[in-house]
Enzyme design. Structure first.
Site, PDB file in Angstrom:
ATOM      1  CG  HIS A 110      20.737  -2.213  17.460  1.00 22.24           C
ATOM      2  ND1 HIS A 110      19.621  -1.408  17.444  1.00 22.24           N
ATOM      3  CD2 HIS A 110      21.371  -1.996  16.267  1.00 22.24           C
ATOM      4  CE1 HIS A 110      19.583  -0.738  16.301  1.00 22.24           C
ATOM      5  NE2 HIS A 110      20.638  -1.071  15.567  1.00 22.24           N
ATOM      6  CD  GLU A 111      24.996  -3.140  15.288  1.00 20.76           C
ATOM      7  OE1 GLU A 111      24.781  -3.651  14.175  1.00 20.76           O
ATOM      8  OE2 GLU A 111      24.910  -1.915  15.497  1.00 20.76           O
ATOM      9  CG  HIS A 116      20.908  -4.714  12.292  1.00 18.95           C
ATOM     10  ND1 HIS A 116      19.717  -4.294  11.736  1.00 18.95           N
ATOM     11  CD2 HIS A 116      21.356  -3.671  13.047  1.00 18.95           C
ATOM     12  CE1 HIS A 116      19.458  -3.049  12.132  1.00 18.95           C
ATOM     13  NE2 HIS A 116      20.429  -2.662  12.935  1.00 18.95           N
TER      14      HIS A 116
END
Length: 372
Positions: free
Chosen positions: A30-31, A34
């Protein structure tokens, strides 16, 4: 047995390790999404952490400080220009570089990347499951287990038998219950909820047989059990069919996920601590993973799939502090023709962060309250 002993009894070391691994991978990817979308647009990322709280290990690489932190409850990326910057007079102001200088679509791309990564991961895991284990056949119920000394055993039913018809009528692929579309094989429960003569059409080793019996749904006010564990039968599937089924299954799951989150917020607002099977906190999740670890690898894959789907949609909820809330603020600023002022955005983000923290505390308290 006190509360702590009860919690420890519900969890296993292997289950805890799998829980940390599943959550850790979901958080890391997820990170990472980003991070990738920010760097792709030329925005620096100051730090990338798996875990929260005190930093255990850190190493600089390509302009980013990569960290492993103590608390395995999430992670973060510190993207340049996303947080306020010092104004030189002891205060803070809205950043004007990095993320803050991106056009609206660029900001949304960075914010949307994390939830989309979890969604893609869920689809990939689901596709692998269907390709390996087969796709559910909604119009057939497979008997997975038969309880010893049960009515089912007396009738000659065996694990592996496939029920294809109830009282001579073929099981439909779907049925409508209380306005919701449900798989047809689940109708076996309603079929056994009424008394009377029953006939199961069972397929075993390529042959079909009829199992007829008289059934009492309740005896002395207690519901009777046939004594079988069952689920949908499966058909072999190619990778394209498995992927299509994964997309369809995900699409059909969206309303259920949204209803589950809606129920969570309703319980939060009314401080209802009663157990909700649709949403689990960290202890409940670890308990489910511990049970799945005893079943096998593919059960763990299914849990990882559900966790990634939940993370994807939860992060898209338009609450400031979550990705969805940040996207909402970007859209509001775009529609106004100018971004929100520093004080406005800070107040909104603070309120959103407080709400998310209170919600997390509520989930944990409700999780623990089950053991009292």
């Amino acid at each position: 047995m006190n509360v702590f002993q009860s919690i420890a009894a519900a969890l296993t070391p292997v289950g805890l390790l799998w829980t940390l691994l599943i959550i850790g991978v979901a958080t890391f990817l997820h990170e990472l999404a980003h991070y990738a979308l920010a760097r792709w647009q030329g925005v620096a990322v100051k730090s990338f952490s798996v875990g929260m709280g005190p930093v255990l290990v850190q190493r600089p690489w390509r302009g980013t400080e990569w960290r492993l932190s103590l608390l395995p409850i999430g992670g973060y990326v510190e993207i340049d220009g996303m947080a306020p910057e010092e104004d030189g007079q002891g205060g803070y102001r809205q950043a004007t570089r990095g993320f803050a200088a991106l056009p609206a679509w660029g900001k949304i791309a960075v914010l949307l990347a994390g939830p989309l990564m979890n969604l893609v991961l869920a689809l990939g895991l689901m596709t692998a499951t269907f390709a390996s284990q087969g796709v559910p056949a909604l119009d057939r119920a497979r008997i997975e287990s038969v309880q010893p000394d049960s009515r089912a055993e007396a009738l000659g039913l065996r694990a592996g038998d496939v029920i294809v018809a109830l009282n001579g009528e073929a099981i439909p692929e779907t049925r409508t219950v209380d306005g919701q579309t449900r798989p047809g094989w689940e109708g076996l429960r309603d079929f056994l909820a009424t008394s009377g003569p029953k006939t199961l059409t069972v397929r075993r080793d390529g042959e079909t047989r009829e199992v007829a019996f008289d059934w009492q749904a309740q005896v002395s006010g207690e519901r009777q059990l046939l004594g079988i564990g069952y689920g949908p039968d499966v058909d072999d599937a190619s990778v394209p069919v498995a992927f299509t089924t994964a997309v369809t299954t995900t699409t059909e799951a969206v309303p259920q996920i949204l209803r589950a989150f809606g129920g969570l917020f309703a319980r939060f607002l009314t401080l209802d601590l009663s157990r909700d099977e649709n949403v689990s906190g960290p202890i409940g999740t670890a308990e489910i993973v511990s049970q799945a670890a005893n079943v096998g690898f593919w059960a763990l894959v299914q849990i990882a799939t559900l966790l990634n789907l939940s993370l994807a949609f939860f992060n898209l909820i338009p609450i400031p502090g979550l990705d969805g809330g940040r996207i909402l603020l970007v859209l509001v600023g775009s529609l106004r023709g100018r971004p929100l002022t520093f004080s406005q955005e800070q107040a909104i983000n603070l309120a959103g962060f407080a709400l998310v923290m209170l919600l997390m505390v509520f989930v944990v308290v409700r999780d623990v309250s089950r053991f009292f």
